[in-house]
Design an enzyme around this catalytic site. Structure first.
Site, PDB file in Angstrom:
ATOM      1  N   ASN A  81     -64.020   0.774  30.553  1.00  0.00           N
ATOM      2  CA  ASN A  81     -62.883   0.688  29.691  1.00  0.00           C
ATOM      3  C   ASN A  81     -63.106   1.046  28.334  1.00  0.00           C
ATOM      4  OD1 ASN A  81     -60.186  -1.612  28.616  1.00  0.00           O
ATOM      5  ND2 ASN A  81     -59.694   0.498  29.267  1.00  0.00           N
TER       6      ASN A  81
ATOM      7  N   CYS B 281     -64.423   4.712  27.653  1.00  0.00           N
ATOM      8  CA  CYS B 281     -64.256   6.001  27.588  1.00  0.00           C
ATOM      9  C   CYS B 281     -63.057   6.701  28.161  1.00  0.00           C
ATOM     10  CB  CYS B 281     -65.488   6.656  28.311  1.00  0.00           C
ATOM     11  SG  CYS B 281     -66.995   6.386  27.401  1.00  0.00           S
ATOM     12  N   ARG B 282     -63.125   6.757  29.756  1.00  0.00           N
ATOM     13  CA  ARG B 282     -62.005   7.364  30.417  1.00  0.00           C
ATOM     14  C   ARG B 282     -60.613   6.816  30.475  1.00  0.00           C
ATOM     15  NH1 ARG B 282     -65.664   8.340  35.755  1.00  0.00           N
ATOM     16  NH2 ARG B 282     -66.397   6.172  34.697  1.00  0.00           N
ATOM     17  N   SER B 283     -60.731   5.504  30.729  1.00  0.00           N
ATOM     18  CA  SER B 283     -59.190   4.915  30.861  1.00  0.00           C
ATOM     19  C   SER B 283     -58.725   4.815  29.604  1.00  0.00           C
ATOM     20  CB  SER B 283     -59.550   3.613  31.812  1.00  0.00           C
ATOM     21  OG  SER B 283     -60.243   2.707  30.939  1.00  0.00           O
TER      22      SER B 283
ATOM     23  N   ASP C 252     -67.755  10.789  34.452  1.00  0.00           N
ATOM     24  CA  ASP C 252     -67.990   9.744  33.160  1.00  0.00           C
ATOM     25  C   ASP C 252     -68.794  10.589  32.257  1.00  0.00           C
ATOM     26  OD1 ASP C 252     -68.700   7.572  31.636  1.00  0.00           O
ATOM     27  OD2 ASP C 252     -69.555   6.487  33.313  1.00  0.00           O
TER      28      ASP C 252
ATOM     29  N   CYS D  28     -61.180   2.593  34.735  1.00  0.00           N
ATOM     30  CA  CYS D  28     -62.580   3.295  34.792  1.00  0.00           C
ATOM     31  C   CYS D  28     -63.356   2.163  34.599  1.00  0.00           C
ATOM     32  CB  CYS D  28     -62.938   4.193  33.630  1.00  0.00           C
ATOM     33  SG  CYS D  28     -63.106   3.642  32.117  1.00  0.00           S
TER      34      CYS D  28
END
Length: 163
Positions: free
Chosen positions: A12, A14-16, A127, A9
């Site tokens: 690195n 939140c999402r990933s 996001d 993401c």
């Protein structure tokens, strides 16, 4: 031979890391942890060395996943050792394919939600960083849904290598 997957993401945090944690749990449940390596990175290095966003950690841990994480930036040289690079949105997909040293490396990059048949044409994981906690919960739901299809794909590829 180890099959390597990296989730990417923006920063690195939140999402990933959320996708990494969820997918690592799926790999363990499937008994593939000796055959598949899972990690994550960001397209940028703004948060290198930081832990995951506390909201990411809270959502992960509340749902039984590991929350420990240290952010890092994705590097083009990693393509050589990776089998699959999973982008969390179309901006990441584009950036990673441009970063890829070869056309074969660019082909390793896929959108996470492309593994969720229910996702339709909306393949971006939004996001949650600038939003509220419910955005992190929604992110986890999307990651979990796509992880099942991704697991099936990785299982097929790992079993294909063993044959």
């Amino acid at each position: 031979m180890t099959y390597r997957v990296c989730f990417v993401c923006t920063g690195n945090i939140c999402r990933s890391p959320m996708a990494e944690s969820v997918f690592r749990a799926r790999i363990t449940e499937a008994g593939l942890d000796d055959l598949v390596e899972v990690d994550s990175a960001g397209t940028g290095g703004w948060h290198e060395g930081d832990g995951a966003d506390p909201r990411t950690v809270a959502v992960l841990e509340a749902n039984g996943y590991e929350g420990a994480h240290t952010a890092r930036q994705f590097h083009a040289s990693w393509f050589a050792r990776l089998d699959l690079v999973i982008a969390l949105d179309s901006g990441h997909l584009k950036a990673l394919r441009q970063l890829a040293p070869t056309p074969q490396d660019a082909e390793k990059v896929r959108l996470l939600r492309s593994y969720d048949p229910a996702a339709g044409s909306d393949l971006d994981v939004p996001d949650p960083y600038y939003g509220r906690m419910d955005g992190f919960e929604e992110c986890l739901e999307m990651v979990e849904a796509a992880s099942l299809g991704l697991l099936a794909t990785v299982q097929d590829r790992v079993e294909g290598r063993a044959a």
